[in-house]
Design an enzyme around this catalytic site. Sequence first.
Site, mmCIF file in Angstrom:
data_model
loop_
_atom_site.group_PDB
_atom_site.id
_atom_site.type_symbol
_atom_site.label_atom_id
_atom_site.label_comp_id
_atom_site.label_asym_id
_atom_site.label_seq_id
_atom_site.Cartn_x
_atom_site.Cartn_y
_atom_site.Cartn_z
ATOM 1 N N PHE A 179 -10.170 9.556 -22.222
ATOM 2 C CA PHE A 179 -9.728 9.742 -20.974
ATOM 3 C C PHE A 179 -8.965 8.540 -20.182
ATOM 4 O O PHE A 179 -8.260 8.988 -19.259
ATOM 5 C CB PHE A 179 -11.293 10.076 -20.169
ATOM 6 C CG PHE A 179 -11.082 10.728 -19.101
ATOM 7 C CD1 PHE A 179 -11.031 10.261 -17.619
ATOM 8 C CD2 PHE A 179 -11.272 12.121 -18.990
ATOM 9 C CE1 PHE A 179 -10.958 11.131 -16.484
ATOM 10 C CE2 PHE A 179 -10.966 12.917 -18.062
ATOM 11 C CZ PHE A 179 -11.005 12.344 -16.645
ATOM 12 N N GLU A 199 -18.891 12.409 -24.801
ATOM 13 C CA GLU A 199 -18.976 12.417 -26.143
ATOM 14 C C GLU A 199 -19.350 11.422 -27.060
ATOM 15 O O GLU A 199 -19.621 11.368 -28.161
ATOM 16 C CB GLU A 199 -17.560 13.083 -26.623
ATOM 17 C CG GLU A 199 -17.295 14.562 -26.244
ATOM 18 C CD GLU A 199 -17.117 14.615 -24.764
ATOM 19 O OE1 GLU A 199 -16.401 13.616 -24.238
ATOM 20 O OE2 GLU A 199 -17.303 15.726 -24.456
ATOM 21 N N HIS A 235 -20.225 13.880 -9.985
ATOM 22 C CA HIS A 235 -20.096 14.060 -11.467
ATOM 23 C C HIS A 235 -19.947 12.668 -12.466
ATOM 24 O O HIS A 235 -20.618 12.655 -13.159
ATOM 25 C CB HIS A 235 -18.688 14.829 -11.736
ATOM 26 C CG HIS A 235 -18.462 15.290 -13.270
ATOM 27 N ND1 HIS A 235 -17.607 14.441 -14.018
ATOM 28 C CD2 HIS A 235 -19.256 16.158 -14.028
ATOM 29 C CE1 HIS A 235 -17.674 15.099 -15.172
ATOM 30 N NE2 HIS A 235 -18.655 16.124 -15.167
ATOM 31 N N ARG A 291 -11.582 -6.193 -15.231
ATOM 32 C CA ARG A 291 -12.638 -5.809 -15.909
ATOM 33 C C ARG A 291 -12.725 -5.373 -17.479
ATOM 34 O O ARG A 291 -13.373 -5.474 -18.140
ATOM 35 C CB ARG A 291 -13.910 -4.928 -15.082
ATOM 36 C CG ARG A 291 -14.250 -5.490 -14.024
ATOM 37 C CD ARG A 291 -14.954 -4.071 -13.195
ATOM 38 N NE ARG A 291 -15.633 -4.751 -11.901
ATOM 39 C CZ ARG A 291 -15.163 -4.999 -10.794
ATOM 40 N NH1 ARG A 291 -13.667 -5.171 -10.696
ATOM 41 N NH2 ARG A 291 -15.923 -5.587 -9.728
HETATM 42 N N1 LIG Z 1 -13.863 11.813 -15.497
HETATM 43 C C1 LIG Z 1 -14.232 11.063 -16.638
HETATM 44 C C2 LIG Z 1 -14.444 11.729 -17.807
HETATM 45 N N2 LIG Z 1 -14.512 13.101 -17.776
HETATM 46 C C3 LIG Z 1 -14.474 13.910 -19.218
HETATM 47 C C4 LIG Z 1 -16.001 13.908 -19.925
HETATM 48 O O1 LIG Z 1 -16.233 12.499 -20.411
HETATM 49 C C5 LIG Z 1 -15.946 14.974 -21.077
HETATM 50 O O2 LIG Z 1 -15.031 14.574 -22.001
HETATM 51 C C6 LIG Z 1 -15.638 16.276 -20.501
HETATM 52 O O3 LIG Z 1 -16.597 16.667 -19.760
HETATM 53 C C7 LIG Z 1 -15.643 17.276 -21.700
HETATM 54 O O4 LIG Z 1 -17.150 17.245 -22.311
HETATM 55 N N3 LIG Z 1 -14.904 10.904 -18.904
HETATM 56 C C8 LIG Z 1 -14.676 9.513 -19.058
HETATM 57 O O5 LIG Z 1 -14.836 8.781 -20.010
HETATM 58 N N4 LIG Z 1 -14.452 9.028 -17.699
HETATM 59 C C9 LIG Z 1 -14.245 9.632 -16.672
HETATM 60 O O6 LIG Z 1 -13.709 9.057 -15.453
HETATM 61 C C1 LIG Z 2 -15.623 10.720 -13.274
HETATM 62 C C2 LIG Z 2 -15.018 12.062 -13.337
HETATM 63 O O1 LIG Z 2 -15.560 13.031 -14.038
HETATM 64 C C3 LIG Z 2 -13.974 12.235 -12.217
HETATM 65 O O2 LIG Z 2 -12.898 12.338 -12.970
HETATM 66 C C4 LIG Z 2 -14.193 13.552 -11.842
HETATM 67 O O3 LIG Z 2 -13.705 13.748 -10.621
HETATM 68 P P1 LIG Z 2 -14.345 14.694 -9.319
HETATM 69 O O4 LIG Z 2 -15.785 14.178 -9.204
HETATM 70 O O5 LIG Z 2 -13.492 14.652 -8.350
HETATM 71 O O6 LIG Z 2 -14.493 16.033 -10.005
#
Ligand SMILES: Nc1c(NC[C@H](O)[C@H](O)[C@H](O)CO)[nH]c(=O)[nH]c1=O
Ligand SMILES: CC(=O)[C@@H](O)COP(=O)(O)O
Length: 134
Positions: free
Chosen positions: A11, A45, A75, A115
């Site tokens: 991601f 995952e 989320h 970080r």
């Molecule tokens: N928003 C972020 C994600 N979102 C993707 C999810 O982890 C996952 O791949 C999707 O929901 C499909 O199952 N992942 C991160 O690692 N970091 C983010 O900020």
């Molecule tokens: C951490 C996440 O999944 C992020 O990319 C999703 O953003 P949102 O809370 O605006 O849907």
Amino acid sequence: MSNIGIVLGRFHRKEVGEMLDEARAVAARRGLGIVAEVWVPGSMEKPLAIKRLLMRDDVAGAVALGIIERGETEHGNVMGHAVISSLIDLQLQFMKPVGVGILGPGINPSQIPPRIRPYAAAAVEACADLIEQG
Ligand SMILES: Nc1c(NC[C@H](O)[C@H](O)[C@H](O)CO)[nH]c(=O)[nH]c1=O
Ligand SMILES: CC(=O)[C@@H](O)COP(=O)(O)O
């Protein structure tokens, strides 16, 4: 030599690639072999990929690297809690260390660069420490 596997989140492909560079350096310094580097779509995952690694007899521990950014909703926070809880549970299930190098949740872009390497290093160091204690 003990071996570890590393699971990485696509991601944030660029930043996590830098985390991997640091993880490789620390693993070499601590005398750990890396038998697998597994890229997954995102943090959701990682638990499954980590469990697959911990099931291997040639893997003494694992490391999860990634970033959970700040979004407009809860989320990311929900995902962060669930994923980190699952990773801790896997450690206890397999009695093998999982070094968690996941920035956030809720991290802002400006907070990421300083970080990247410290979190990656700390995750490998923790994994190495627990392998040595085992
Ligand atoms: N928003 C972020 C994600 N979102 C993707 C999810 O982890 C996952 O791949 C999707 O929901 C499909 O199952 N992942 C991160 O690692 N970091 C983010 O900020
Ligand atoms: C951490 C996440 O999944 C992020 O990319 C999703 O953003 P949102 O809370 O605006 O849907």
